[in-house]
Design a protein around this motif. Structure first.
Motif, PDB file in Angstrom:
ATOM      1  N   CYS A 120     -53.379 -19.603-122.683  1.00  0.00           N
ATOM      2  CA  CYS A 120     -52.467 -20.766-122.717  1.00  0.00           C
ATOM      3  C   CYS A 120     -52.363 -21.232-121.235  1.00  0.00           C
ATOM      4  O   CYS A 120     -52.262 -22.373-121.202  1.00  0.00           O
ATOM      5  CB  CYS A 120     -51.149 -20.216-123.209  1.00  0.00           C
ATOM      6  N   TYR A 123     -55.620 -23.022-120.553  1.00  0.00           N
ATOM      7  CA  TYR A 123     -55.912 -24.248-121.402  1.00  0.00           C
ATOM      8  C   TYR A 123     -55.724 -25.404-120.995  1.00  0.00           C
ATOM      9  O   TYR A 123     -54.592 -25.804-120.015  1.00  0.00           O
ATOM     10  CB  TYR A 123     -54.957 -24.080-122.672  1.00  0.00           C
ATOM     11  N   HIS A 125     -54.484 -28.612-121.306  1.00  0.00           N
ATOM     12  CA  HIS A 125     -53.754 -29.221-122.224  1.00  0.00           C
ATOM     13  C   HIS A 125     -53.778 -30.815-121.787  1.00  0.00           C
ATOM     14  O   HIS A 125     -53.792 -31.347-120.841  1.00  0.00           O
ATOM     15  CB  HIS A 125     -51.993 -29.102-121.742  1.00  0.00           C
ATOM     16  N   ARG A 126     -53.593 -31.459-122.898  1.00  0.00           N
ATOM     17  CA  ARG A 126     -53.880 -33.034-123.021  1.00  0.00           C
ATOM     18  C   ARG A 126     -52.634 -33.744-122.503  1.00  0.00           C
ATOM     19  O   ARG A 126     -52.920 -34.894-121.965  1.00  0.00           O
ATOM     20  CB  ARG A 126     -53.836 -33.495-124.715  1.00  0.00           C
ATOM     21  N   TYR A 127     -51.517 -33.147-122.317  1.00  0.00           N
ATOM     22  CA  TYR A 127     -50.321 -33.688-121.642  1.00  0.00           C
ATOM     23  C   TYR A 127     -50.816 -33.928-120.040  1.00  0.00           C
ATOM     24  O   TYR A 127     -50.031 -34.868-119.457  1.00  0.00           O
ATOM     25  CB  TYR A 127     -49.151 -32.782-121.946  1.00  0.00           C
TER      26      TYR A 127
END
Length: 217
Positions: A120, A123, A125-127
Motif C-alpha cells: 500500500c 502503490y 495512488h491515483r489521488y
C-alpha cells in the motif's frame, strides 16, 4: 528391642519431597524386617522358644504388615498422583502446542499484513495525480489543517476538491438549463418570424391582387 530405622542420611538419589514419606515407610518396614530376622535367627533364638520371644516375633510381624499396608497405600496414592501429573502434563503440553500454533498463525498474519502495508505504501495512488489546488493555497483557506497529519490533510484536500467540483457541476447544470431555455426561446422566435414572413407575403399578395384586380376591371 531396637527402634525403626530413620531415612538414611546423605541420600541424594531421591530428593523429591513427595517421595520422602514413602522412603520413611520403606525404611520403617525394613527395620522391622531386620529385627524380625534377628529374632528368628537360629543362633539367637532360644530353644525351646519362650513366650516372650514368640510374642516379640508376632509383634514385629504385625508391625511389618502394618508398614507394608501403609507402604502399599502410599504407593497407590503416588500412582494416582503420577497419573494426575501425567494428565496435567499432557493437557499443559496440548495447551502449549495450541498456543504455539496460534503464535505461528500470528507470525504468518503479521508477515502478511507487513507485506500488505508495504504494498500500500509503494502503490501509485491515483489521488497523487488529481489536479488539487496547491497545498499552501489550501492551508490559507483552511489554516486549522496546518496541525493535521499528512494523511488527514490529504483527505481534507480531496474532500475540498470534491465539494468544489460538485458546486461547479451544479453551476454547469444550471448553465445548461439556461442554454436550453435560450435555445428554445430562439427557436420560438425564429418560428414566429417565419410565420410572420408567411403572413406578410400573403398580405402583400392580397394587396397586389386587390390593386391590380381593380385596374383590370
Amino acid at each position: 528391642m531396637s527402634q525403626p530405622q530413620s531415612l538414611p542420611q546423605g541420600n541424594t538419589i531421591i530428593s523429591d519431597p513427595a517421595l520422602q514419606p514413602i522412603l520413611l515407610s520403606a525404611a520403617d518396614a525394613l527395620a522391622h524386617c531386620q529385627q524380625l530376622l534377628n529374632l528368628i535367627n537360629p543362633s539367637s533364638l532360644p530353644s525351646p522358644a519362650t513366650h516372650d520371644s514368640i510374642r516379640a516375633i508376632s509383634l514385629h510381624q504385625k508391625r511389618i504388615f502394618a508398614s507394608l499396608a501403609k507402604l502399599r497405600g502410599q504407593n497407590r496414592d503416588l500412582v494416582h498422583a503420577v497419573r494426575a501429573t501425567k494428565q496435567a502434563t499432557a493437557e499443559a503440553r496440548a495447551e502449549i502446542d495450541r498456543l504455539h500454533l496460534h503464535l505461528q498463525n500470528l507470525y504468518y498474519e503479521q508477515r502478511h499484513l507487513t507485506g500488505e502495508i508495504a504494498a500500500c505504501e509503494s502503490y501509485d495512488h491515483r489521488y497523487r495525480d488529481l489536479p488539487l489546488i496547491p497545498e499552501e493555497e489550501f492551508l490559507e483557506l483552511f489554516p486549522d489543517q496546518r496541525e493535521a497529519s499528512p494523511h488527514d490533510r490529504m483527505v481534507a484536500r480531496i474532500n475540498h476538491e470534491h465539494a468544489e467540483r460538485e458546486a461547479l457541476e451544479q453551476q454547469r447544470q444550471q448553465l445548461l438549463k439556461k442554454r436550453q431555455a435560450l435555445i428554445a426561446e430562439n427557436k420560438k422566435r425564429k418560428d414566429d418570424l417565419a410565420s410572420l414572413d408567411k403572413d406578410l407575403e400573403k398580405f402583400i399578395d392580397v394587396r397586389i391582387l386587390m390593386i391590380y384586380g381593380v385596374n383590370w376591371f
